[in-house]
Motif scaffolding. Structure first.
Motif, PDB file in Angstrom:
ATOM      1  N   ASP A   1      -2.926   0.516  -4.212  1.00 24.61           N
ATOM      2  CA  ASP A   1      -2.641  -0.896  -3.995  1.00 24.61           C
ATOM      3  C   ASP A   1      -1.775  -1.351  -5.158  1.00 24.61           C
ATOM      4  N   VAL A   2      -0.486  -1.593  -4.883  1.00 23.71           N
ATOM      5  CA  VAL A   2       0.474  -1.873  -5.944  1.00 23.71           C
ATOM      6  C   VAL A   2       0.181  -3.206  -6.618  1.00 23.71           C
ATOM      7  N   THR A   3      -0.345  -4.166  -5.879  1.00 26.17           N
ATOM      8  CA  THR A   3      -0.566  -5.502  -6.454  1.00 26.17           C
ATOM      9  C   THR A   3      -1.534  -5.463  -7.629  1.00 26.17           C
ATOM     10  N   CYS A   4      -2.529  -4.589  -7.552  1.00 28.66           N
ATOM     11  CA  CYS A   4      -3.510  -4.502  -8.639  1.00 28.66           C
ATOM     12  C   CYS A   4      -3.518  -3.136  -9.310  1.00 28.66           C
ATOM     13  N   CYS A   5      -2.519  -2.285  -8.959  1.00 23.56           N
ATOM     14  CA  CYS A   5      -2.414  -0.937  -9.548  1.00 23.56           C
ATOM     15  C   CYS A   5      -3.711  -0.156  -9.396  1.00 23.56           C
ATOM     16  N   ASP A   6      -4.332  -0.287  -8.238  1.00 25.25           N
ATOM     17  CA  ASP A   6      -5.588   0.400  -7.965  1.00 25.25           C
ATOM     18  C   ASP A   6      -5.302   1.692  -7.210  1.00 25.25           C
ATOM     19  N   PHE A   7      -5.618   2.828  -7.816  1.00 22.96           N
ATOM     20  CA  PHE A   7      -5.417   4.125  -7.197  1.00 22.96           C
ATOM     21  C   PHE A   7      -6.770   4.714  -6.816  1.00 22.96           C
ATOM     22  N   GLN A   8      -6.868   5.119  -5.564  1.00 23.50           N
ATOM     23  CA  GLN A   8      -8.100   5.724  -5.071  1.00 23.50           C
ATOM     24  C   GLN A   8      -7.797   7.072  -4.453  1.00 23.50           C
ATOM     25  N   ALA A   9      -8.628   8.038  -4.769  1.00 20.97           N
ATOM     26  CA  ALA A   9      -8.500   9.361  -4.171  1.00 20.97           C
ATOM     27  C   ALA A   9      -9.176   9.353  -2.806  1.00 20.97           C
ATOM     28  N   ALA A  10      -8.382   9.619  -1.769  1.00 24.14           N
ATOM     29  CA  ALA A  10      -8.933   9.651  -0.417  1.00 24.14           C
ATOM     30  C   ALA A  10      -9.534  10.996  -0.079  1.00 24.14           C
TER      31      ALA A  10
ATOM     32  N   LEU B   1      -4.893  20.197  -0.512  1.00 21.77           N
ATOM     33  CA  LEU B   1      -4.166  18.986  -0.155  1.00 21.77           C
ATOM     34  C   LEU B   1      -4.949  17.775  -0.644  1.00 21.77           C
ATOM     35  N   GLU B   2      -4.286  16.897  -1.381  1.00 19.33           N
ATOM     36  CA  GLU B   2      -4.920  15.690  -1.889  1.00 19.33           C
ATOM     37  C   GLU B   2      -4.232  14.459  -1.324  1.00 19.33           C
ATOM     38  N   ILE B   3      -5.023  13.425  -1.043  1.00 23.17           N
ATOM     39  CA  ILE B   3      -4.504  12.161  -0.537  1.00 23.17           C
ATOM     40  C   ILE B   3      -4.916  11.056  -1.504  1.00 23.17           C
TER      41      ILE B   3
ATOM     42  N   ARG C   1       0.836  -1.198   0.000  1.00 21.55           N
ATOM     43  CA  ARG C   1       0.000   0.000   0.000  1.00 21.55           C
ATOM     44  C   ARG C   1       0.869   1.245   0.000  1.00 21.55           C
ATOM     45  N   LEU C   2       0.499   2.208  -0.807  1.00 26.22           N
ATOM     46  CA  LEU C   2       1.191   3.484  -0.879  1.00 26.22           C
ATOM     47  C   LEU C   2       0.260   4.594  -0.422  1.00 26.22           C
ATOM     48  N   LEU C   3       0.778   5.491   0.383  1.00 29.83           N
ATOM     49  CA  LEU C   3       0.045   6.686   0.797  1.00 29.83           C
ATOM     50  C   LEU C   3       0.750   7.897   0.206  1.00 29.83           C
ATOM     51  N   LEU C   4       0.049   8.645  -0.605  1.00 24.93           N
ATOM     52  CA  LEU C   4       0.638   9.789  -1.291  1.00 24.93           C
ATOM     53  C   LEU C   4      -0.123  11.052  -0.911  1.00 24.93           C
ATOM     54  N   ALA C   5       0.624  12.016  -0.394  1.00 24.75           N
ATOM     55  CA  ALA C   5       0.071  13.331  -0.082  1.00 24.75           C
ATOM     56  C   ALA C   5       0.599  14.338  -1.093  1.00 24.75           C
ATOM     57  N   VAL C   6      -0.297  15.110  -1.692  1.00 25.35           N
ATOM     58  CA  VAL C   6       0.052  16.068  -2.737  1.00 25.35           C
ATOM     59  C   VAL C   6      -0.347  17.462  -2.276  1.00 25.35           C
TER      60      VAL C   6
ATOM     61  N   ILE D   1      -4.951  12.746  10.849  1.00 28.18           N
ATOM     62  CA  ILE D   1      -4.832  11.304  11.004  1.00 28.18           C
ATOM     63  C   ILE D   1      -5.655  10.622   9.917  1.00 28.18           C
ATOM     64  N   MET D   2      -5.164   9.451   9.480  1.00 32.49           N
ATOM     65  CA  MET D   2      -5.872   8.666   8.480  1.00 32.49           C
ATOM     66  C   MET D   2      -6.837   7.709   9.178  1.00 32.49           C
ATOM     67  N   HIS D   3      -8.094   7.768   8.781  1.00 32.03           N
ATOM     68  CA  HIS D   3      -9.103   6.878   9.351  1.00 32.03           C
ATOM     69  C   HIS D   3     -10.129   6.569   8.262  1.00 32.03           C
ATOM     70  N   ASP D   4     -10.309   5.263   7.989  1.00 32.61           N
ATOM     71  CA  ASP D   4     -11.255   4.836   6.964  1.00 32.61           C
ATOM     72  C   ASP D   4     -10.989   5.521   5.621  1.00 32.61           C
TER      73      ASP D   4
END
Length: 1090
Positions: free
Chosen positions: A624-633, A618-620, A606-611, A668-671
């Motif tokens: 998921d690297v295994t399936c190359c699934d990117f989700q905007a938090a 601010l974008e989060i 899992r990768l956590l990216l803050a932009v 903090i990251m939650h859900d």
């Protein structure tokens, strides 16, 4: 915003760019403020500082443009720019192990676009940090070699062999080859050539009214310039054919040079020559007889002397004096070859049927003729034995304007024939390039200048994490320290250059040791505009560990790249980047200001990216690297101005952000979403806070400490609010330090305290619970042996908490210790756990014992002097027994822990000796096998402590004693005092006292001597490694495997099988595990790991 910092320091210059502060693994804090980089020790903010001051650099020598081109569209922004202030744009610390003393390197990028590397002045005794490499100069050398990816310098099409020459080019950590040569250039002759043309009326006149002037010069390449990283060529004989193969110097040992070739093969080449020989030709096989002379078989890469295209554009009588039939030349085909005209005369034919000049050269191996472009051939270099230099003849062509020409009668048949040979078509699309008179810079177009300057103008730097490969899995890295990192340099062109930096072969604190080896290993066209931010990460859960690179651009785009670490380390082709695009975040028109990437250890896929963006948003993103699934938090409008700093903490559970609007927030990251959480307001007291005015107006970056319990933030002052007489002149900005160890990491806090502690006047039960949980988490992170043992922030937090409640601190530490024993003593009393802990130390990992010793010395027993702990332990225990029973238990635990580590050191050394007798002689002779010294002292220590030493050590010692006769070089039983030459008996592994000498007054004088912490031998009078924690010294280093032993059981066979004794030597303390250093005077900056 926190109510107060616990310490702060003023800065004499103001920061101007984001991410202006960085915290190193050595516990240095670097702040980029204006034209100065200030390096601080957070443990002693009011103490000495390190500085990097950047004077203005010379402009890049890439060419000049006409004055009328300055106002063209591409150059207009450059001409209108009036900001001449030199400032620091970006800084980045490397990991430990890349500097000559095993410290960190600091990469600095300036507004001029230059990138340089610096190290601590550990042997220079000054405040100014030492420049070790100029990355921009190395990159410029590479771009000049490939002509910036354009056509040849005269605008002509590239030859069919240019790719072969390009791929063999290797940029090393040294200056340009021409700049490194010290030979003089001698002018030979200047024949003049007049180019003619015939107009429509039949009148012959000078072509473009130009006169062609030809001259030759000699360029010398001394063999004394051989050093690590130099590009060289080695002669190889294949029948009559002689081939120069390009390679890289890996090591220089007297007259021998260790060369690595592109095919990943290496060999030792011995340099010898005949000093009486002045003009020898190329040599073969070390000492080759050619023309009755001896010449060396190795030389520096000499990419000069190529024939210019204009050489055969006219007839000249003097031309035959320079080039004649049978003359020795070197020709480039797919490899660099030497074709000697003495054995087979090369025929030089001038083909003027087309504008491109060709040369026909005879190959001595088969007698065939090869047709090559003129730039692929040069006169064969010759060896000057008197100067010990290779010399290359360079033919230069210059054109000069002719002041007066008269019309010529066209009835001359000779002139008509000349005209047919001299007139040639102008190639389409040829750029207007020329050399000005007097050797002035190359005249180029505005578009070319802009293209070149954006390639060289760097904007951001970022170090990768340390990449570690065992020497058996790498090529010719037998003496490699095991540390390697890649520096990513982003530029205005949108390209990123990657520079592989290897750690030195051996670490040293002596002056003038190994230089930095920097190699260009790739170019990546990441974006189409300025690179504004770069962040690295590592994914170890894949079949092959991979490096993750995140890049941000001024056009608002963010891209994620992936590369296998093994391929990245082996890469040697610059134009074939190992990175592949993993995903691209949909760009917006808002520039990216900062990036922060986190790979949580609990979920490595899992990768956590803050932009952070220039608009303050601010974008989060979660990947998921295994399936190359990117989700905007989520996207959060959290600041009103540009985000200037982002930092993840507590393994991705918490994120901190700051902005140019002077705001500072915690999340903090939650859900899979961000939730703002107040930053701890309690400062634990101010340890060394400076008297700074409360007049801040902006934030320019933040960084978390190695243990994640503290945070540093750099802020600028509002000049209007400062006293113009006293404050505004000396206080431009400040770096503040905040405690974050009490940060809440969950939305709802529902936990029971490990011990029943009442809330004190300074802390509530909730705050105490948070501090306890976060400190235990920080201590747990050091179980990872790849994490440097830098625990200053954790130690400082425990000492600050100790001032309020000693019992609370003891309970935290005892809870940490009891976690080693599984469930045996959970819930037991503190005294019971401390009493039984020593018997379990043999089953504990060495890293945990190191951290235990640090905590005992600097937290629990911080009031006791270090020399008492080292030299008078038995007396100390008896004296403390009546004062505090728990102090005696802690002292006993420290003594037991250090004894356990010493036994492991002795057992490891004995196992190395036993394994060495089974090792090959070649491995031992090559220095790839660690042989411990001080066997006699270790045997004496075992005899003195035979009642408490483990049986395993006694068995190993008995086996080694049988080999005494064959291991005499490892024994030095009789020791002498360095002051009076008296004998020195072995009484203690720490210190020794000589038998002394009798003075004139009849008294005996004994000298106190220190013993090496590794070998137990007397320390020499040379410079020694010093431990800042236990104050021990050592003259020898141990393999890194010694510091990662899981328990006390050592099997020599298994250790040898795992190459434990071939591991790189690291300057680590065997009792504390921290980085050793050279002891500095108090007025100079030094690191404080604890």
């Amino acid at each position: 915003m926190p109510t107060s910092h616990f310490q702060a320091a003023a800065l004499v210059a103001a920061p101007l760019y984001p991410d202006a502060v960085a915290w190193s693994d050595e516990n240095f804090v670097a702040v980029a403020a204006g034209h100065i980089v200030t390096i601080l020790n957070p443990a002693l903010l009011d103490g000495p500082r390190g500085l990097i001051t950047l004077p203005p650099s010379k402009p890049f020598e890439i060419g000049v443009v006409e004055r009328e081109d300055l106002l063209s569209g591409c150059l207009l922004p450059i001409c209108l720019s009036h900001d001449t202030r030199l400032s620091i744009r970006s800084i980045s610390w490397s990991n430990l192990g890349l500097a000559p003393n095993s410290g960190c390197l600091l990469a600095v990028c300036t507004t001029e676009g230059r990138v340089k590397l610096y190290r601590q002045p550990f042997s220079e005794f000054c405040a100014e940090w030492i420049e070790v490499a100029d990355i921009t100069d190395l990159f410029l050398d590479y771009l000049l070699q490939i002509n910036f990816g354009e056509s040849d310098p005269e605008g002509l099409p590239e030859s069919e062999h240019s790719d072969d020459l390009m791929t063999s080019t290797r940029v090393q950590g040294c200056k340009g080859r021409l700049a490194g040569s010290s030979g003089k250039m001698t002018l030979r002759r200047q024949p003049s050539l007049c180019l003619l043309e015939q107009d429509a009326s039949g009148v012959v006149s000078p072509l473009c009214a130009k006169q062609v002037v030809m001259n030759t010069e000699l360029v010398s390449f001394p063999c004394t310039l051989f050093k690590k990283g130099s590009s060289v060529e080695v002669l190889n004989q294949n029948g009559k054919e002689r081939i120069w193969i390009s390679g890289t110097v890996k090591r220089v040992d007297g007259p021998k040079v260790h060369v690595l070739f592109p095919g990943k093969q290496a060999q030792w080449v011995e340099y010898k020559s005949d000093p009486n020989n002045v003009n020898g030709s190329s040599g073969i096989n070390g000492e080759t007889l050619l023309q009755d002379c001896l010449v060396p078989e190795i030389r520096l890469s000499m990419d000069v002397g190529h024939f210019p295209e204009q050489l055969f554009l006219a007839e000249c009588s003097d031309l035959k004096e320079i080039l004649s039939i049978g003359q020795a030349v070197e020709a480039w085909t797919h490899d660099r070859r030497v074709l000697n005209g003495l054995e087979s005369s090369p025929s030089i034919a001038l083909n003027r049927a087309q504008w491109k000049s060709l040369i026909h050269v005879a190959n001595p191996s088969d007698g065939c003729h090869v047709t090559l472009d003129a730039p692929c051939v040069r006169l064969a270099p010759f060896w000057n034995g008197e100067l010990k230099s290779w010399q290359v003849t360079v033919i230069k062509i210059k054109t000069e304007d002719l002041e007066l020409f008269e019309a010529v009668d066209t009835n001359s048949k000779l002139l008509k024939e000349k005209n047919k040979r001299l007139s040639f078509p102008e190639p389409t699309g040829r750029s207007n390039k020329k050399r000005r008179n007097g050797g002035s810079p190359l005249l180029i177009t505005a578009e070319q200048y802009f293209s070149r300057i954006v390639m060289l103008s760097s904007t951001v730097v970022a170090w990768s994490p340390i990449f570690q490969l065992s020497p058996n899995n790498t090529c010719d890295l037998n003496n490699w320290s095991g540390n390697c990192s890649v520096l990513a340099v982003g530029a205005k062109s949108g390209k990123i250059s990657f520079w592989r930096i290897l750690g030195p072969e051996c670490y040293s604190i002596e002056q003038g040791m190994a230089s930095i080896n920097a190699m260009l290993v790739g170019l990546l066209e990441a974006h189409n505009a300025w690179i504004t931010a770069i962040s690295w990460g590592i994914i170890e859960s894949r079949a092959k560990p991979s490096a993750v690179l995140v890049t941000g651009c001024s056009d608002g785009s963010v891209r994620i790249w992936l590369a296998e670490i093994e391929g990245l380390l082996r890469s040697s082709e610059v134009h074939h980047s190992q990175f592949s695009l993993l995903n691209e975040i949909i760009p917006t028109c808002v520039p990216i200001s900062v990036l922060s990437l986190n790979t949580p250890s609990k979920s490595q896929d899992r990768l956590l990216l803050a932009v952070g963006k220039g608009s303050g948003s601010l974008e989060i993103w979660i990947c998921d690297v295994t399936c190359c699934d990117f989700q905007a938090a989520g996207s959060y409008e959290v600041h009103s101005q540009a985000v200037t700093g982002l930092a993840w903490a507590f393994d991705g559970c918490c994120l901190y952000s700051c902005s140019q609007d002077n705001s500072f927030r915690g999340w903090i990251m939650h859900d899979k979403s961000l939730h703002e959480m107040p930053i701890p307001s309690n400062s634990l007291g101010c340890s060394s806070s400076s008297d700074l005015p409360d007049a801040f107006d902006s934030c320019f970056g933040l960084a978390t400490s190695p243990g994640n319990t503290a945070l540093a933030m750099v802020r600028g002052f509002d000049k209007e609010l400062l006293n113009p007489m006293y404050q505004a002149r000396s206080q431009k900005a400040a770096v503040e330090f905040f405690w974050i160890g009490g940060q809440q990491l969950e939305l709802s806090l529902d936990r029971n305290l490990g011990f029943d502690i009442e809330a004190c006047s300074w802390f509530s039960k909730k705050e105490l619970a948070l501090w306890e949980a976060n400190i235990l988490w920080s201590l747990k992170t050091y179980d990872n042996i790849d994490k440097p043992l830098v625990a200053w922030d954790v130690i400082a937090a425990l000492l600050a908490l100790k001032q309020f409640s000693e019992d609370y601190v003891e309970q935290i530490l005892v809870k940490w210790i009891s976690s080693w024993f599984r469930s045996s003593y959970l819930g037991s009393f503190i005294d019971e756990i401390l009493l039984h802990a020593p018997r379990y130390l043999s089953m504990i990992h060495s890293r945990q014992l190191h951290l235990l010793n640090i905590i005992c010395r600097h937290v629990i027993l911080s009031e006791i002097k270090s020399d008492l702990l080292d030299n008078g332990r038995e007396k100390l225990v008896s004296s403390e027994s009546g004062q505090h029973e728990q102090s005696s238990l802690w002292i006993g635990l420290l003594i037991s822990s250090e004894r356990e580590l010493r036994e492991r050191l002795v057992a490891f050394s004995l196992a190395a000796v036993l394994s060495e007798k089974r090792s090959s002689k070649s491995a031992t002779a090559a220095g790839r096998y660690w042989l411990p010294l001080g066997m006699a002292q270790m045997e004496q220590w075992i005899a003195v402590n035979s009642d408490c030493v483990q049986d395993q050590i006694k068995l190993l010692a008995s086996k080694v004693k049988v080999l005494d006769n064959r291991l005499s070089h490892l024994y030095d039983a009789e020791e002498r005092c360095t002051f009076c030459s008296a004998s020195v008996p072995f009484e203690s592994p720490e210190v020794a006292y000589c038998n002394g000498e009798t003075c004139s007054d009849g008294t005996d004088r004994h000298h106190k001597l220190e013993r090496c912490a590794i070998t137990m031998q007397l320390c020499p009078t040379t410079t020694l490694w010093f431990c800042a924690c236990c104050k021990r010294r050592t003259s020898k280093l141990a393999p890194v495997t010694l510091f990662s032993l899981p328990n006390s059981h050592l099997d020599p066979k298994s250790l040898k099988k795992s190459d434990a004794f071939r591991a790189p030597l690291k300057p680590l303390c065997p009792f504390c595990g921290i980085l050793l250093q050279r002891l500095q005077p108090r007025f100079l900056l030094s690191a404080s790991p604890v």
